[in-house]
Design a protein around this motif. Structure first.
Motif, PDB file in Angstrom:
ATOM      1  N   LEU A 156       0.604  -1.014   0.127  1.00 32.72           N
ATOM      2  CA  LEU A 156      -0.361   0.042   0.228  1.00 32.72           C
ATOM      3  C   LEU A 156       0.810   1.313  -0.131  1.00 32.72           C
ATOM      4  N   ARG A 157       1.144   2.121  -1.145  1.00 35.25           N
ATOM      5  CA  ARG A 157       1.557   3.819  -0.718  1.00 35.25           C
ATOM      6  C   ARG A 157       0.701   4.354  -1.294  1.00 35.25           C
ATOM      7  N   ASP A 158       1.072   5.772  -1.174  1.00 33.46           N
ATOM      8  CA  ASP A 158      -0.347   6.917  -1.533  1.00 33.46           C
ATOM      9  C   ASP A 158       0.593   7.507  -3.509  1.00 33.46           C
ATOM     10  N   VAL A 159       1.903   6.977  -3.691  1.00 27.86           N
ATOM     11  CA  VAL A 159       2.055   7.608  -5.264  1.00 27.86           C
ATOM     12  C   VAL A 159       2.393   6.181  -5.774  1.00 27.86           C
ATOM     13  N   ASP A 160       2.524   6.147  -6.677  1.00 25.54           N
ATOM     14  CA  ASP A 160       3.203   4.985  -7.542  1.00 25.54           C
ATOM     15  C   ASP A 160       4.513   5.401  -7.953  1.00 25.54           C
TER      16      ASP A 160
END
Length: 586
Positions: free
Chosen positions: A548-552
Motif C-alpha cells: 500500500l502506498r500514496d503514490v506509484d
C-alpha cells in the motif's frame, strides 16, 4: 497482526518428500562458493555476496601472502595505473586522498587493503593456497576442488556449488623464451616478480619489452643506472596517459575533496565522463581516431627529432589497434644519452650479456624482462566441465564465452572478468561491479529455487561470438597489428575486448537473458513454491500490507523510461565538442 496458519499434519503423507514442499516459497538453502584469487574482482564479489546474501560459506583461495592480486605482485619501478585514480575506485567507495592523477601500485594496493579491512573480507581469504584442479560433478551438482597449500605442498580437497574465477586477466607471467637466460651471471628480474632490494645504482641494465610495464620502467630507473640498453623490437604508440596529464593533488585539493561532497563528486564524474568519451577513438576512421593519430604522431616525432628513431619507434598501424601505451617521460628517456636503443629482439643471452638478432652482443649487469603476461584467459589449473570437457581444450582455438561471464558446458561457473569484456574502452571497475551483480542474480535464483545447475546455451554463446566478430570489423582493434587483444597475433580473432563501449556493455548486462541459459532442476521445477506460504508470512516483524502506498513510486518497466531515470537524463548539458566526437560516429 494475524498469525500464519500451517498445514494440517494429518495430510503429511500426501505431501511429496522433496524438502522444498514443506517450506515457504523462496526458502534460502545453504550456499557454498569458492573464488579463485583475492584480487580486486574476488574482493568485490565477497563484499557484494556478504551485503546481499545469507546462509552461505565463501572461500577465496589466494596463491600470494596477501590480498591485491596485480597490485600486490607488480612492484617494479614506475608501476602505476594508466587510469586516473579517482576513476579507479568502486562506485560506492571513493577515496579523497589519492596523491596524484595516476596512483602508484603501492597506493592502489593500500586502497584495496582498506576496502578489505573496512568490510571484514579477510575472514574469507586463505593465503598461500593455489587452486590446482576443478572438476564438475554432475551427479552432485557441485564442483570438486583441489587446492595446493604452497607452504606445505599438501593437497586440500574442497567443493562448492559455484566456482567464481576472479584470477584476473594479466596475472599469468612467465620468463621470455630466450636461449641462455639461465646462464646469465647477473640478476634477472621480471616486472611481475620484481626485487625492490636490488640496487641499480651505476649498473648497466638491459630492458626487454615495450609494453606498458617497459614504458613505465625506463624513465623510472634512468636517473640511477649507468646505462640502459632497451630492446625495442616492437614499435608502440606513446601518448599522454589516457589524455590526462599526470600531476599531484595539493593538500588543499584533498581537503576540499574530503569536506565538499559536491566538488568531489563533480571531479569524479568529470573523469569518468571523459574516459567514456574516448570510445569513438577506437572506431575506424572516426573523427577522434583521425585527430588523435595526427596529434600523437606529431608529438612523438617532435620528441624523437634528430635521434634517428622516428621510423623505428613510431608504429605504422592505427592508434588504438593495440592497447594505448601511457608514456610519461618515456620518449625523453629513449633519446637520453644514457640509453641505447636496439630495434631488434634478443637472439640469446650469455653469461655477460645479450645478443641481438643482428648478432651484436651487449654487456649488462642486470636484465629486466618487461615481457608481459599470457592473455589466453585459460586458467593455470585444469577446469573440467560437463562430460569431462577440459576448458583449455574447449578454448584452444577461441574462448567461446557468454558476455565475458560464463561459458557453455561449464555449469555454475562465472568469470570476473572473462574474455571479451570491455577492458580498454572506459572505466573498468564499474564493469566488474556489473559483472558481479549479474552473477549474483543467477546465484540468488539458485539459492531460492530448486535449481541443480546453470550454464549458457552453446548456440547463444556462438551467436554472441558471431555478433562480436561482425562488430569488430568497425573497430581499429581488427586492423593488422600485434596485440595481446588477439592472443599476441597480428590478425587473429579479438578475444580480449567487448565490441562496444563500457556504457554499451553496462546496458547489455543490466538484465539477464535467462532464456539464453540451460537450467536443470532437482525434481519438479516448481517445487520451490513450497507449502503455499510466503516468506513475508514467515516474518512476524514484516508489514503484511507493504504494497500500500500514496503514490506509484515503483520502477518504470519500459527500458527507455527506466534508462532515462537511472542515467539522470536531462541533468547534463554536453558541449558541442563532446557531441561532435560521438555523434559523428553514431
Amino acid at each position: 497482526m494475524p498469525t500464519a496458519a500451517h498445514p494440517d499434519s494429518s495430510n503429511a503423507q500426501s505431501i511429496p518428500s522433496n524438502p522444498w514442499w514443506n517450506k515457504p516459497i523462496h526458502d534460502q538453502r545453504f550456499l557454498k562458493i569458492v573464488c579463485v584469487g583475492a584480487g580486486a574482482s574476488s574482493l568485490l564479489f565477497a563484499y557484494k555476496l556478504q551485503r546481499s546474501f545469507e546462509n552461505f560459506e565463501l572461500t577465496l583461495y589466494e596463491k600470494n601472502e596477501d590480498i591485491g592480486g596485480t597490485w600486490l605482485e607488480n612492484k617494479y619501478p614506475g608501476c602505476a595505473c594508466d587510469v586516473p585514480a579517482h576513476a579507479y575506485t568502486w562506485s560506492f567507495e571513493p577515496n579523497p586522498n589519492w596523491s596524484s592523477i595516476y596512483a602508484g601500485s603501492d597506493e592502489i594496493h593500500e586502497y584495496f587493503s582498506r576496502f578489505t579491512d573496512k568490510y571484514g573480507l579477510r575472514k574469507y581469504c586463505q593465503f598461500k593456497k593455489s587452486l590446482s584442479r576443478a572438476e564438475w560433478n554432475d551427479e552432485k551438482g557441485q564442483w570438486s576442488i583441489e587446492v595446493t597449500d604452497l607452504a606445505t605442498g599438501n593437497t586440500i580437497h574442497d567443493w562448492c556449488h559455484f566456482l567464481i574465477n576472479g584470477g584476473g586477466v594479466l596475472n599469468s607471467w612467465k620468463w621470455p623464451n630466450i636461449p641462455g637466460i639461465d646462464t646469465f651471471e647477473g640478476d634477472v628480474l621480471h616486472t611481475a616478480k620484481y626485487d625492490r632490494s636490488l640496487d641499480l645504482t651505476d649498473k648497466i641494465v638491459a630492458l626487454i619489452g615495450t609494453g606498458s610495464s617497459g614504458v613505465q620502467v625506463l624513465p623510472a630507473i634512468l636517473p640511477k643506472v649507468k646505462k640502459v640498453v632497451t630492446f625495442n623490437r616492437s614499435a608502440t604508440w606513446v601518448l599522454p596517459t589516457q589524455a590526462f596529464q599526470q600531476r599531484y593533488y595539493t593538500p588543499e585539493e584533498k581537503e576540499s575533496f574530503a569536506s565538499d561532497p559536491k566538488e568531489f563528486g563533480d571531479h569524479r564524474r568529470d573523469l569518468e565522463t571523459r574516459l567514456h568519451g574516448l570510445f569513438p577513438l577506437f572506431v575506424q576512421d572516426s573523427p577522434l581516431q583521425k585527430a588523435l593519430a595526427s596529434t600523437v604522431h606529431g608529438a612523438m616525432t617532435e620528441k624523437l627529432k634528430g635521434s634517428g628513431l622516428e621510423d623505428k619507434v613510431i608504429p605504422t598501424w592505427s592508434v588504438g589497434c593495440r592497447r594505448l601505451t601511457p608514456g610519461v617521460g618515456y620518449l625523453e628517456a629513449l633519446v637520453h644519452e644514457k640509453t641505447e636503443v636496439v630495434t631488434t629482439g634478443v637472439k640469446k643471452i650469455t653469461a655477460k650479456g645479450l645478443v641481438s638478432e643482428e648478432d651484436k652482443e651487449y654487456s649488462a649487469d642486470v636484465i629486466i624482462c618487461a615481457t608481459g603476461f599470457s592473455a589466453s584467459f585459460v586458467p593455470s589449473f585444469p577446469v573440467i566441465g560437463s562430460g569431462g570437457k577440459l576448458l583449455a581444450e574447449a578454448w584452444k582455438d577461441e574462448p567461446i564465452n557468454y558476455l565475458g561471464l560464463s561459458t557453455p558446458e561449464f555449469p555454475n561457473y562465472f568469470m570476473l572478468p572473462g574474455p571479451n569484456s570491455p577492458l580498454g574502452t572506459g572505466p573498468f571497475l564499474i564493469v566488474l561491479e556489473a559483472q558481479a551483480d549479474y552473477a549474483l542474480k543467477f546465484i540468488n535464483r539458485y539459492q531460492t529455487e530448486n535449481i541443480h545447475s546453470i550454464s549458457p546455451k552453446l548456440e547463444a554463446a556462438q551467436e554472441l561470438m558471431q555478433y562480436k566478430d561482425t562488430q569488430m570489423k568497425r573497430m581499429v582493434w581488427d586492423l593488422e597489428c600485434p596485440s595481446w587483444y588477439k592472443k599476441g597475433s597480428s590478425s587473429g580473432k579479438i578475444t580480449a575486448l567487448w565490441g562496444g563501449s563500457s556504457l554499451h556493455y553496462l546496458e547489455t548486462i543490466s538484465e539477464p537473458r535467462y532464456e539464453d541459459f540451460n537450467f536443470s532442476y532437482n525434481g519438479n521445477r516448481f517445487a520451490y513454491l513450497g507449502n503455499g506460504f510466503s516468506q513475508t508470512e514467515k516474518d512476524m516483524t514484516a508489514d503484511w500490507s507493504y504494497y500500500l502506498r500514496d503514490v506509484d513510486d515503483g520502477p518504470l518497466l519500459g527500458r527507455a523510461k527506466h534508462r532515462r531515470v537511472v542515467t539522470k537524463s536531462g541533468t547534463v548539458e554536453r558541449s558541442q565538442a563532446e557531441l561532435n566526437g560521438t555523434l559523428k560516429v553514431l
